[in-house]
Write a protein that holds these residues in place. Structure first.
Motif, mmCIF file in Angstrom:
data_model
loop_
_atom_site.group_PDB
_atom_site.id
_atom_site.type_symbol
_atom_site.label_atom_id
_atom_site.label_comp_id
_atom_site.label_asym_id
_atom_site.label_seq_id
_atom_site.Cartn_x
_atom_site.Cartn_y
_atom_site.Cartn_z
ATOM 1 N N ASN A 1 -17.447 42.755 -8.501
ATOM 2 C CA ASN A 1 -17.744 42.908 -9.849
ATOM 3 C C ASN A 1 -16.616 43.055 -10.873
ATOM 4 O OD1 ASN A 1 -20.732 42.200 -10.180
ATOM 5 N ND2 ASN A 1 -20.955 44.681 -9.512
ATOM 6 N N LEU A 2 -15.647 43.881 -10.386
ATOM 7 C CA LEU A 2 -14.687 43.814 -11.267
ATOM 8 C C LEU A 2 -13.629 42.480 -11.273
ATOM 9 C CD1 LEU A 2 -12.356 45.698 -12.611
ATOM 10 C CD2 LEU A 2 -11.320 46.143 -10.452
ATOM 11 N N VAL B 1 -15.217 39.380 -10.994
ATOM 12 C CA VAL B 1 -15.905 38.702 -11.822
ATOM 13 C C VAL B 1 -15.617 39.037 -12.985
ATOM 14 C CG1 VAL B 1 -18.327 37.815 -12.364
ATOM 15 C CG2 VAL B 1 -17.753 38.213 -9.954
ATOM 16 N N ASP B 2 -15.636 40.177 -13.504
ATOM 17 C CA ASP B 2 -15.192 40.371 -14.971
ATOM 18 C C ASP B 2 -13.859 40.021 -15.383
ATOM 19 O OD1 ASP B 2 -17.670 41.730 -15.140
ATOM 20 O OD2 ASP B 2 -16.653 43.861 -14.785
ATOM 21 N N GLN B 3 -12.838 40.056 -14.543
ATOM 22 C CA GLN B 3 -11.481 39.628 -14.888
ATOM 23 C C GLN B 3 -11.656 38.045 -14.941
ATOM 24 O OE1 GLN B 3 -9.142 40.911 -11.562
ATOM 25 N NE2 GLN B 3 -9.269 43.106 -12.389
ATOM 26 N N THR C 1 -14.015 36.219 -15.776
ATOM 27 C CA THR C 1 -14.777 36.026 -16.863
ATOM 28 C C THR C 1 -14.205 36.269 -18.231
ATOM 29 O OG1 THR C 1 -16.901 36.776 -15.841
ATOM 30 C CG2 THR C 1 -17.042 36.388 -18.484
ATOM 31 N N HIS C 2 -13.420 37.047 -18.276
ATOM 32 C CA HIS C 2 -12.392 37.471 -19.425
ATOM 33 C C HIS C 2 -11.445 36.170 -19.718
ATOM 34 C CE1 HIS C 2 -10.302 39.829 -22.568
ATOM 35 N NE2 HIS C 2 -9.268 39.635 -21.726
ATOM 36 N N ARG D 1 -12.766 32.990 -21.002
ATOM 37 C CA ARG D 1 -13.175 32.828 -22.234
ATOM 38 C C ARG D 1 -12.100 32.276 -23.289
ATOM 39 N NH1 ARG D 1 -15.012 38.626 -22.114
ATOM 40 N NH2 ARG D 1 -17.117 38.762 -21.652
ATOM 41 N N ARG E 1 -17.120 30.469 -18.882
ATOM 42 C CA ARG E 1 -17.852 31.512 -18.245
ATOM 43 C C ARG E 1 -18.148 31.087 -16.904
ATOM 44 N NH1 ARG E 1 -24.071 30.563 -20.469
ATOM 45 N NH2 ARG E 1 -24.028 28.300 -20.905
ATOM 46 N N THR F 1 -27.650 37.478 -8.214
ATOM 47 C CA THR F 1 -26.945 38.860 -8.603
ATOM 48 C C THR F 1 -26.505 39.330 -7.367
ATOM 49 O OG1 THR F 1 -28.844 40.325 -8.514
ATOM 50 C CG2 THR F 1 -28.872 39.009 -10.321
ATOM 51 N N ASP G 1 -27.149 38.304 -15.740
ATOM 52 C CA ASP G 1 -26.435 39.317 -16.608
ATOM 53 C C ASP G 1 -27.151 40.501 -16.752
ATOM 54 O OD1 ASP G 1 -24.259 37.463 -17.172
ATOM 55 O OD2 ASP G 1 -25.060 36.748 -19.328
ATOM 56 N N GLY H 1 -28.458 41.898 -14.008
ATOM 57 C CA GLY H 1 -28.181 42.486 -12.822
ATOM 58 C C GLY H 1 -29.194 43.049 -12.029
#
Length: 497
Positions: free
Chosen positions: A107-108, A110-112, A114-115, A118, A123, A342, A482, A484
């Motif tokens: 998840n960490l 994926v967030d990186q 995703t950021h 942008r 996305r 998910t 999104d 989850g």
């Protein structure tokens, strides 16, 4: 595609020398596996998650190298085509809460990503096959600009000598041909790695082979490809055919590079490595340093670069892995599970597969061998094609006895066995119960990721043409993902826009 061992520069192919190196590697590996205590250690579980990069219109975003550079994390790597990335989680001890650990790290990452995406108007989509793909997304111009992928594509074309052909039955049967391996990039998966002691490898590997069909049946998340409604897990057919190096005409006396296998394993991991070399010609003949014929200083395991590289280009659904890290060890890579919907769904799939495999491995060997391998192979493809409605053969618990029953019922019956396998391995009861409850609920409701996509697409098509409906379905999929929440809880909307 599992072919990267870190080398970016490629010399002119030397197939004869590479073949000699492979034989040297087999000799060394055989000696290692005969050494008492080699590869022994605590069981670990790891994971690789492949994903799509998409733009605001839900079309592919071909900037994987730039986004990887922006993330600047070695756990994020590029894949075959410019719109794919792969996230590599650090292996976790199986005892404890390994799936929560893997999920938190992924998840960490994926967030990186995703950021970073942008900044390019993009996305992330975690889904087995992107519904909005078109053929133009899968041509040679979409390939990631790295030498290893060009060499790989050239090697497969050299052996194939005619177009790669895709033929898939379904509600909208698909048939097409391509001169390039780019069709493979339509697939993204969630690959699970289980470290196994060499002494336990044969029975554990066979158990994984047997367990894969019911787990795949409850995990489908790829019901469409290029606008066609096909299998519940269409990835299985697309991947196998898109990298098939056998001639399309005449007899095929050897299996595809992508297969479940040729039979139950009897001779351990060495049998699988040997079979890969005997059955499949090299497509990435990249020479490393000369193969050391003994351990290095301090018990350091030999890298066996050629063997690892070749094994990485033979894409069995369950693959034997040799890793020189930590003094050397063996893993089983389970490659059939799709990406998405998910994180909780993917971790539940992994827990079910690992737990069931470990439970089966602890049974008498006759439990596995009671089912002819051909039945297991047939069941694997029926599970991919029909999902929870597939009828699967399964050992009845007595020598040479089998029964055949719907996958949905079989899955529900096997959940307690998977729980026992996880608990015996030291997985925390709360983690095992939480994840396996997801599997039970999904099997009971019948709503896999594939089933949700099919129903949502059908609702959208009441008001829109197929392409627009696919885009609407994907948008709703990403909104639900999104949250989850596991896919069996997702509502099936009736979009009218």
């Amino acid at each position: 595609m599992g072919t990267d061992i870190g080398k970016e520069e490629f010399d002119e192919p030397d197939y004869a020398r590479f073949a000699e190196r492979l034989e040297d590697c087999l000799t060394v590996l055989g000696r290692l596996l005969d050494r008492p205590g080699f590869g022994a250690g605590p069981a670990t579980v790891g994971a690789e998650l492949e994903l799509f990069l998409i733009d605001s219109a839900a079309r592919t975003l071909p900037h994987n190298q730039a986004i990887r550079a922006a993330v600047a994390d070695p756990r994020v790597t590029v894949e075959l085509n410019r719109f794919n990335l792969e996230l590599n989680a650090t292996p976790a001890l199986l005892a404890g809460r390994p799936f929560a650990t893997l999920g938190g790290e992924l998840n960490l990452l994926v967030d990186q990503v995703t950021h970073a995406a942008r900044d390019y108007g993009g996305r992330v989509a975690v889904i087995g096959i992107l519904p909005t793909l078109s053929l133009t997304d899968l041509g040679p111009g979409a390939m990631t600009d790295l030498p290893r992928y060009r060499v790989l594509a050239g090697g497969l074309r050299r052996l194939r000598q005619d177009p790669f052909r895709i033929r898939i039955a379904g509600a909208d049967p698909l048939e097409l041909a391509s001169n390039d391996v780019g069709l493979e990039a339509a697939n993204t998966s969630f690959q699970v790695h289980l470290r196994v002691d060499p002494a336990d490898f044969t029975r554990t590997y066979n158990a994984v082979q047997l367990a894969t069909a019911p787990v795949l049946a409850v995990s489908g998340n790829s019901p469409t490809f290029l606008g066609h409604r096909l299998w519940e897990e269409t990835r299985i057919a697309v991947f196998k055919q898109s990298v098939d190096d056998r001639h399309s005409h005449g007899p095929r006396r050897r299996p595809s590079r992508t297969t479940l296998g040729t039979g139950w394993v009897r001779g351990g991991a060495l049998e699988l490595f040997t079979e890969s070399i005997r059955l499949h010609q090299p497509v990435l003949p990249v020479l490393g340093d000369p193969v050391p014929m003994a351990e290095g200083a301090g018990g350091q395991a030999p890298p066996l670069d050629e063997l690892r590289l070749h094994q990485g280009s033979v894409w069995r659904w369950n693959r034997a892995i040799y890793d020189p890290a930590g003094g050397g060890h063996l893993r089983i890579e389970m490659r059939s599970l799709p990406a998405g919907p998910t994180m909780i769904d993917m971790l539940a799939n992994a827990a079910f597969l690992v737990g069931l495999s470990l439970w089966l491995a602890g049974q008498d060997q006759q439990w596995t061998y009671a089912l002819p391998f051909e039945r297991a192979d047939h069941g694997f493809y029926r599970a991919a094609q029909q999902g929870l409605s597939a009828r699967l053969s399964w050992p009845a618990g007595h020598k040479d006895q089998m029964r055949t029953l719907p996958a949905a019922r079989l899955v529900r019956e096997l959940v307690p066995a998977a729980r026992e396998g996880l608990l015996q391995a030291g997985v925390a009861a709360a983690e095992a119960d939480g994840l396996l409850d997801v599997i039970s609920a999904r099997a009971a409701s019948g709503q896999t990721g594939a089933a949700w996509q099919r129903a949502t697409l059908a609702a959208a098509e009441r008001h829109h043409d197929r392409q627009h409906a696919l885009a609407i379905m994907l948008d709703l999929y990403l909104r639900c993902a999104d949250t989850g929440l596991p896919v069996h809880t997702w509502p099936v909307a009736s979009p009218a826009r």
